[in-house]
Design an enzyme around this catalytic site. Structure first.
Site, PDB file in Angstrom:
ATOM      1  CD  GLU A 118      10.277 -43.391 -10.299  1.00 31.97           C
ATOM      2  OE1 GLU A 118      11.405 -43.606  -9.810  1.00 31.97           O
ATOM      3  OE2 GLU A 118       9.508 -44.312 -10.691  1.00 31.97           O
ATOM      4  CG  HIS A 144      19.998 -45.551 -15.584  1.00 37.42           C
ATOM      5  ND1 HIS A 144      19.671 -46.730 -16.204  1.00 37.42           N
ATOM      6  CD2 HIS A 144      19.417 -45.591 -14.360  1.00 37.42           C
ATOM      7  CE1 HIS A 144      18.927 -47.464 -15.382  1.00 37.42           C
ATOM      8  NE2 HIS A 144      18.761 -46.791 -14.264  1.00 37.42           N
TER       9      HIS A 144
END
Length: 326
Positions: free
Chosen positions: A60, A129
């Site tokens: 990322e 998450h």
């Protein structure tokens, strides 16, 4: 007017802007060959090709840096994160480069980029998450933060962000909304950022929310209506800039305010909104501003504990009824 899923509304927004402007591209993990982790980009590789729909490594920080550099050199990239939880890794690019370059360059170098993906909890995904990032990102000057609750708003806001916004835009979705259907017009439309929307008109109390917690807000309003309590429901839609004036106008009418959000309570969106409303609208309040947030703890994996951690209709109704007695 068509009824289409949230993911399709997002896909239409990106595809329409890519057809209009060849500078627009999409990059992220599995956006091309796999059609997107949540099938938001389904079919886009076939239409636009591998130079504009770009599969990236699982890195990322790396691909966000590439996109930020591309934006500063004339392109208009869209970055998809598989979840905003993974955007903690490129926070250096978001905070130290994208948000600051316009100021640091004396207005010479902008960064017209959209970063989007699912945000917050989505069932049994565990603590790593399940974080909601609106208040984190909204704390950064130089960027805009969008958090829509339905496909109609999502398409109009995303098209606005891609086409017209010269600042970096953080676009926060939800995994549990991708299949939700909304009525979307056939004709092209744009929704300006920074404008809240009154989803339900009422007279007795104002309920404010955004993203998937709007389901809780509207559900609570429907239950309250059965007991003769008329709630006005306001969807913030954009967190930064924050349209607290629309909320204030509603509070001037109802004199009470409840905020429902998925953020942790400390330094949350509701904290800022409460400050604004009490500062500018103190004389209109007949009771203290109240809020329901997620529990001040990492999200549990166990479904019963996760349900207790997140705002729901029953607790929202109870809080409103308590406030109506004050």
């Amino acid at each position: 007017m068509r009824s289409i899923p949230f993911r399709e509304a997002l896909r239409e927004a990106m595809s329409e802007e890519m057809r209009r402007d060849e500078r627009v591209l999409l990059m992220g993990e599995e956006v091309a060959e796999y059609n997107g982790a949540y099938k938001v980009s389904q079919g886009m590789l076939a239409e636009f090709g591998a130079k504009r729909i770009i599969d990236t490594p699982i890195s990322e920080l790396g691909f966000t840096a590439v996109a930020v550099g591309a934006a500063q050199n004339g392109l208009r990239p869209i970055v998809e994160f598989m979840t905003w939880n993974f955007a903690v890794l490129p926070l250096d690019q978001i905070l130290n480069t994208a948000s600051k370059m316009l100021a640091m360059s004396g207005g010479q170098i902008g960064c017209p980029i959209v970063m989007r993906g699912p945000n917050g909890s989505a069932g049994q995904l565990g603590a790593q998450h399940s974080t909601a990032f609106e208040s984190y990102l909204a704390n950064i000057p130089g960027i805009k933060v969008v958090s829509p609750s339905n496909g109609y708003d999502a398409k109009g806001l995303l098209k606005q962000a891609i086409r017209y916004e010269e600042d970096p835009v953080m676009f926060l979705e939800s995994e549990v909304m991708y299949g939700d259907k909304s009525d979307v017009p056939d004709e092209e439309y744009y929704i300006p950022l920074g404008k809240a929307d009154v989803k339900k008109v009422g007279r007795d109390i104002t309920i404010v929310s955004y993203n998937k917690m709007m389901k809780v807000a509207l559900g609570a309003a429907a239950e309250l209506e059965k007991e003769g309590i008329s709630a006005e429901v306001v969807d913030l839609r954009t967190i930064r800039p924050l349209d607290w004036m629309t909320v204030l106008e509603s509070v001037k009418k109802t004199n009470r305010l409840v905020i429902i959000e998925e953020q942790w309570p400390f330094a949350s969106v509701s904290s800022e909104l409460s400050y604004r409303i009490q500062k500018e609208g103190f004389d209109y309040l007949d009771a203290p501003i109240r809020r329901i947030t997620s529990a001040d703890a990492p999200m549990h994996y166990a479904p019963n504990l996760a349900a207790l951690a997140i705002p729901d209709v029953a607790r929202s109704v109870s809080l409103v009824k308590e406030l109506m007695q004050q």
